[in-house]
Scaffold this motif. Structure first.
Motif, mmCIF file in Angstrom:
data_model
loop_
_atom_site.group_PDB
_atom_site.id
_atom_site.type_symbol
_atom_site.label_atom_id
_atom_site.label_comp_id
_atom_site.label_asym_id
_atom_site.label_seq_id
_atom_site.Cartn_x
_atom_site.Cartn_y
_atom_site.Cartn_z
ATOM 1 N N ASP B 336 51.591 79.608 27.974
ATOM 2 C CA ASP B 336 53.002 79.563 27.608
ATOM 3 C C ASP B 336 53.355 80.664 26.609
ATOM 4 N N THR B 337 52.415 81.564 26.364
ATOM 5 C CA THR B 337 52.546 82.477 25.226
ATOM 6 C C THR B 337 52.587 83.930 25.670
ATOM 7 N N VAL B 338 53.487 84.676 25.046
ATOM 8 C CA VAL B 338 53.444 86.135 25.162
ATOM 9 C C VAL B 338 52.810 86.644 23.870
ATOM 10 N N GLY B 339 51.690 87.361 23.987
ATOM 11 C CA GLY B 339 50.985 87.796 22.780
ATOM 12 C C GLY B 339 50.789 89.298 22.757
ATOM 13 N N MET B 340 51.158 89.910 21.626
ATOM 14 C CA MET B 340 50.924 91.358 21.442
ATOM 15 C C MET B 340 49.992 91.542 20.259
ATOM 16 N N MET B 341 49.433 92.728 20.129
ATOM 17 C CA MET B 341 48.572 93.053 18.997
ATOM 18 C C MET B 341 49.061 94.348 18.362
ATOM 19 N N THR B 342 48.820 94.468 17.086
ATOM 20 C CA THR B 342 49.129 95.738 16.410
ATOM 21 C C THR B 342 48.228 95.886 15.191
ATOM 22 N N ALA B 343 47.943 97.161 14.830
ATOM 23 C CA ALA B 343 47.170 97.399 13.617
ATOM 24 C C ALA B 343 48.081 97.545 12.410
ATOM 25 N N VAL B 344 49.399 97.576 12.704
ATOM 26 C CA VAL B 344 50.384 97.714 11.628
ATOM 27 C C VAL B 344 50.437 96.417 10.818
ATOM 28 N N MET B 345 50.818 96.550 9.544
ATOM 29 C CA MET B 345 51.007 95.358 8.716
ATOM 30 C C MET B 345 52.225 94.598 9.240
ATOM 31 N N VAL B 346 51.984 93.414 9.798
ATOM 32 C CA VAL B 346 53.096 92.738 10.457
ATOM 33 C C VAL B 346 54.098 92.147 9.479
ATOM 34 N N GLU B 347 53.731 92.090 8.157
ATOM 35 C CA GLU B 347 54.725 91.630 7.175
ATOM 36 C C GLU B 347 55.911 92.588 7.109
ATOM 37 N N ASP B 348 55.667 93.848 7.532
ATOM 38 C CA ASP B 348 56.740 94.833 7.472
ATOM 39 C C ASP B 348 57.701 94.724 8.653
ATOM 40 N N VAL B 349 57.579 93.678 9.457
ATOM 41 C CA VAL B 349 58.431 93.528 10.633
ATOM 42 C C VAL B 349 59.909 93.530 10.221
ATOM 43 N N VAL B 350 60.716 94.171 11.051
ATOM 44 C CA VAL B 350 62.157 94.163 10.814
ATOM 45 C C VAL B 350 62.794 93.229 11.847
ATOM 46 N N ILE B 351 63.437 92.186 11.368
ATOM 47 C CA ILE B 351 64.069 91.231 12.277
ATOM 48 C C ILE B 351 65.550 91.185 11.956
ATOM 49 N N ARG B 352 66.362 91.471 12.961
ATOM 50 C CA ARG B 352 67.801 91.461 12.717
ATOM 51 C C ARG B 352 68.539 90.816 13.876
ATOM 52 N N GLU B 353 69.743 90.327 13.565
ATOM 53 C CA GLU B 353 70.578 89.683 14.564
ATOM 54 C C GLU B 353 71.805 90.538 14.807
ATOM 55 N N TYR B 354 72.232 90.627 16.063
ATOM 56 C CA TYR B 354 73.447 91.380 16.387
ATOM 57 C C TYR B 354 74.360 90.518 17.235
ATOM 58 N N HIS B 355 75.644 90.613 16.974
ATOM 59 C CA HIS B 355 76.627 89.761 17.671
ATOM 60 C C HIS B 355 77.725 90.588 18.299
ATOM 61 N N ASP B 356 78.214 90.099 19.420
ATOM 62 C CA ASP B 356 79.436 90.648 20.001
ATOM 63 C C ASP B 356 80.089 89.514 20.773
ATOM 64 N N ASP B 357 81.188 89.005 20.221
ATOM 65 C CA ASP B 357 81.810 87.790 20.785
ATOM 66 C C ASP B 357 80.771 86.670 20.885
ATOM 67 N N ASP B 358 80.621 86.096 22.089
ATOM 68 C CA ASP B 358 79.663 84.990 22.202
ATOM 69 C C ASP B 358 78.265 85.485 22.579
ATOM 70 N N LEU B 359 78.118 86.781 22.758
ATOM 71 C CA LEU B 359 76.802 87.327 23.088
ATOM 72 C C LEU B 359 76.064 87.665 21.802
ATOM 73 N N SER B 360 74.805 87.254 21.699
ATOM 74 C CA SER B 360 74.060 87.615 20.491
ATOM 75 C C SER B 360 72.619 87.902 20.848
ATOM 76 N N ILE B 361 72.013 88.790 20.090
ATOM 77 C CA ILE B 361 70.596 89.084 20.318
ATOM 78 C C ILE B 361 69.854 89.104 18.993
ATOM 79 N N VAL B 362 68.552 88.884 19.049
ATOM 80 C CA VAL B 362 67.690 89.010 17.874
ATOM 81 C C VAL B 362 66.641 90.051 18.210
#
Lengths: 351, 488
Positions: B336-362
């Motif tokens: 049930d899982t999508v899994g990726m790997m990275t050597a980057v420090m994952v604490e530095d992840v940038v997570i943002r939300e964008y909206h346009d009317d009722d459509l939204s993405i993360v």
């Protein structure tokens, strides 16, 4: 990749079946000739047959000779022919209707033949040109008509003609025809006891005349059925399947129905209604030697003959000097077997 | 070989089959399809000579069917019915041997070498030889079906008629039986007509399909032409979806049930968990996702999404297995899982939300540009793949078409390239502007509820959100990466 050992094994088993059945028939024959109110030693019996065959008059006892040649021998031969006819007719009805409970008795065919026979005997008419053969011919026609009526009715009730439907229809027709018989008997005002004992079946005091009546029909009917043995194998899987396997179902079906009725009618004409032989014998044969009709039919002939010879022996010795109707003995044997087959079929279907 | 011309027929006055015509080609498999009561079985019975025609004509090898005797026909044509009745204890061998009936001649019907060979071959092919001496009453439904198939094959027919041959068979025997028939069409010049209930099986094995509806021909052509969404929906009165088979150019039909999925909650950036070990998000309901991850890649439905930190020198023979174990250890069902790997420090992840009317993405991006590559000059380098360094996730609160998924991937990739150019990331080997790193990974996942999105090209509403979001998040992630590099 063949397995010759197992193949020879099953082929051997069949030949062993024929051997065993022949021995059984011979033993039954000897017992029935030798046992009775007067015991005839085996050696004496052989001498009598030897003497009669080759016309040499040895030191045989004249009374014993009369008993063996004039009384017991025809009786045993008649029992054998009747038993064989009923057994092979039963086996073929079962194959044709893919119904292990079918036999001349349960299908009501025997009752139909009785009506024909009683009509002929007690009304005492003869069809011109047939003479004595009026009796078996009328019985056979009555048997055939009854069979067609029973199957037509069963098909009318339920197109798929389930096992139970056919048997129930047979029982309905049996009761109906039985009542007609009673009615006819009452109207003719004959002595009831004699008729009832005839109805329950007997092969006693019939003599060679009756053997001549049944023999041609037995030979013709058995020959026709054995000729259709492979077709019966195919039809045991249903008429559609048989058609797809290349069997000319309509023609073959009527051959089988006509032959079965011929055998039943002729047997009833000479011996009355003897039930369950056509049920018990093929069932035993199938259990012992498999379901292939090419062997079931001849083996049923042999064992049907033996069984009825023995039943007749029991019927005339068990409460001697009184004779029981032979139908009583076969029913005592047959009804429980009927029950057993029914249980087995039910279990398998529930699976 | 078989010519069915404007055939009609039925029971009594009522015609079940109307004006059906087709010409059977040598060695083809023709599938007959149709809903219950569409006249399939009646048509089959008319072809096998069991049921009379009320109109039209059937000829076989140039002669009318009625010219053949039952026996002649059985030599050419065998039938495997849907149901079998059997009242007696025939052995398997006896049953199969009855297939030789039409070939045997004369009163005594001698059993020839040829008969024996045909029977044994049929039993071997159907795998029933091992129980040839058993009674057919002792067999299971599937075994019995194979015995009757062997009986039909022992007839050595040129034409085989089957009525739902796979009815009692489990998956493996279904496949075996149909593979066997397909094989016999070439090895034994066999031609097959078969009724099927299962459209997908019919599509896979038949050369042509005849689709019947209320006794009339709806389609007679290749599976691709007959099994079209609108035709199937009309005939079967059911909502379906057609798609391509993964290996063969044949259509596959999927039922679309009426029970909907539960209403999906909106995905918010607050639902993402960030730790030194991984970035993780678990959705309430499975999301439809398209990705190039280590596990759960490709198109599928997944609930758990994880971007896992691994050390620079991580090397594992079976990173797939390792990633599965990692997911399972954390209580996320690995299928049930999508899994990726990275050597980057994952604490530095940038997570943002964008909206346009009722459509939204993360959007969530982790980036490292240590092994940046200019894709246009990548052919010059000879280097082994390293672990992905720009891992981008796009979660969409909307219902996407297949094409929207692909355009979303394109749009996201273009935006990523632009972010790298903006940050002036260079390929250290060629010293040209980089377009990405050697093993970047991308995930597009959608809730498949909410606003419907047909397209997501760069100037569509969703495309605009993705373009801006990926650009901003990637640029920001690269900045964090450099910042951390400097401070080390």
């Amino acid at each position: 990749m063949q397995k010759p050992s197992t193949r020879t094994y099953s082929a051997n088993r069949i030949w062993f079946g024929y051997l065993l059945s022949s021995i059984f028939l011979f033993v039954a024959f000897c017992l029935a000739i030798t046992l009775g109110s007067v015991q005839v030693p085996l050696k004496e019996m052989l001498q009598i047959f030897w003497g009669t065959l080759f016309g040499t008059h040895g030191e045989t006892n004249e009374m014993m000779k009369t008993i063996v040649i004039d009384i017991r021998f025809p009786r045993v031969v008649l029992a054998a022919l009747v038993g064989a006819s009923l057994a092979i007719a039963g086996a073929s009805f079962q194959g044709l209707l893919k119904n292990p409970l079918a036999d001349p008795y349960t299908l009501g065919v025997s009752s139909g033949a009785s009506v024909g026979a009683v009509m002929t005997i007690f009304l005492g008419f003869t069809i011109p040109g047939l003479g004595n053969f009026t009796l078996p011919v009328v019985s056979i026609l009555a048997a055939l008509l009854t069979l067609i009526a029973v199957l037509g009715f069963a098909r009318f009730v339920e197109r798929s003609m389930k096992m139970e439907t056919i048997i129930l229809t047979g029982i309905i027709f049996s009761s109906f025809l039985g009542s007609i018989l009673s009615l006819m008997i009452a109207l003719t005002g004959e002595e009831l006891r004699q008729i009832i004992s005839w109805l329950l079946g007997s092969v006693s005091m019939r003599g060679w005349e009756y053997i001549r009546l049944i023999a041609p029909f037995f030979i013709l009917g058995s020959f026709l059925l054995m000729w259709n043995a492979r077709e019966l194998n195919a039809m045991a899987f249903g008429e559609e399947r048989a058609h797809h396997l290349g069997v000319n179902v309509q023609v073959r079906k009527y051959f089988v129905l006509a032959s079965g009725s011929m055998l039943t009618g002729a047997a009833v004409a000479v011996s009355g209604t003897i039930g369950f032989v056509g049920l018990v014998v093929p069932h035993m044969v199938r259990m012992a030697w498999g379901a292939d009709h090419r062997h079931v039919l001849p083996l049923s002939v042999l064992n049907g003959a033996s069984l009825l010879i023995l039943c007749d022996l029991v019927a005339r010795t068990i409460v001697a000097p009184t004779e029981l109707p032979i139908g009583v003995i076969t029913a005592l044997l047959g009804a429980p077997v009927f029950g057993l087959i029914l249980i087995r079929q039910r279990r398998e279907r529930r699976g | 070989m078989l010519n069915v011309k404007e055939v009609s027929g039925g029971y009594g006055e009522h015609n079940v089959v109307h004006d059906v015509s087709f010409q059977l080609q040598q060695q083809e498999i023709l599938g007959i399809l149709g809903p219950n009561g569409s006249g399939k079985t009646t048509l089959m019975k008319m072809i096998s000579g069991l049921h009379p025609l009320s109109g039209g004509a059937i000829s076989f090898k140039g002669r009318p069917l009625s010219d053949y005797s039952s026996k002649q026909l059985a030599k050419e044509m065998a039938v495997l019915p849907q149901l079998h009745s059997h009242a007696f204890d025939y052995t398997v061998r006896e049953t199969v041997s009855m297939g030789r009936y039409p070939h045997q001649k004369g009163m005594f019907a001698l059993w020839t070498e040829k008969d024996e060979k045909a029977v044994v071959e049929a039993m071997v092919q159907t795998g029933v030889l091992s129980f040839e001496h058993q009674s057919i009453q002792e067999l299971s439904g599937g075994e019995r079906q194979r015995v009757f198939l062997a009986q039909a094959l022992a007839q050595e027919p040129k034409l085989l008629l089957l009525d739902e041959p796979t009815n009692h068979l489990d998956l493996s025997y279904q496949k075996q039986l149909l593979d066997l028939l397909k094989d016999w069409t070439t090895t034994h010049q066999l031609t097959v007509i078969s009724i099927f209930h299962d459209l997908n099986v019919a599509s896979l094995y038949c050369d042509r399909l005849l689709l019947l509806h209320e006794g009339k021909t709806v389609g007679l052509s290749s599976p691709g032409d007959v099994l079209k969404k609108d035709i199937v929906e009309r005939v079967y009165q059911a909502r379906v979806h057609t798609q391509a088979h993964p290996e063969l150019p044949k259509p596959q039909i999927t039922l679309l049930p009426n029970h909907g999925r539960h209403k999906q909650d909106l995905i918010r950036k607050e639902q993402f968990h960030v730790s030194a070990a991984h970035v993780h998000f678990t959705a309430e309901q499975p999301l439809k996702s398209l990705s190039s991850a280590v596990i759960g890649a490709g198109l599928g439905w997944h609930r758990h999404f994880v971007n896992r930190h691994v050390p620079m020198d991580y090397s594992c023979d079976d990173s797939y297995r390792d990633m599965c174990d990692y997911a399972d250890q954390h209580g996320w069902n690995s299928s049930d899982t999508v899994g990726m790997m990275t050597a980057v420090m994952v604490e530095d992840v940038v997570i943002r939300e964008y909206h346009d009317d009722d459509l939204s993405i993360v959007i969530a991006v982790t980036a490292g540009v240590g092994n940046a590559v200019d894709v246009s000059l990548a052919h010059k380098r000879k280097q082994k793949e390293a672990i992905g360094t720009i891992n981008s996730w796009v979660f969409i609160n909307g219902k996407l078409s297949d094409e929207a998924f692909i355009q979303a991937m394109m749009t996201a990739t273009e935006a990523k390239v632009k972010a790298l150019q903006h940050a002036k990331v260079k390929d250290p080997i060629t010293d040209t502007l980089a377009t990405g790193t050697s093993t970047d990974s991308l995930l597009v996942a959608s809730t498949q509820s909410g606003p419907f999105v047909q397209y997501s090209g760069t100037v569509t509403a969703l495309g605009k959100l993705i373009g801006r979001g990926i650009f901003e998040c990637t640029a920001s992630a690269i900045e964090s990466y450099w910042h951390r590099k400097k401070s080390q």
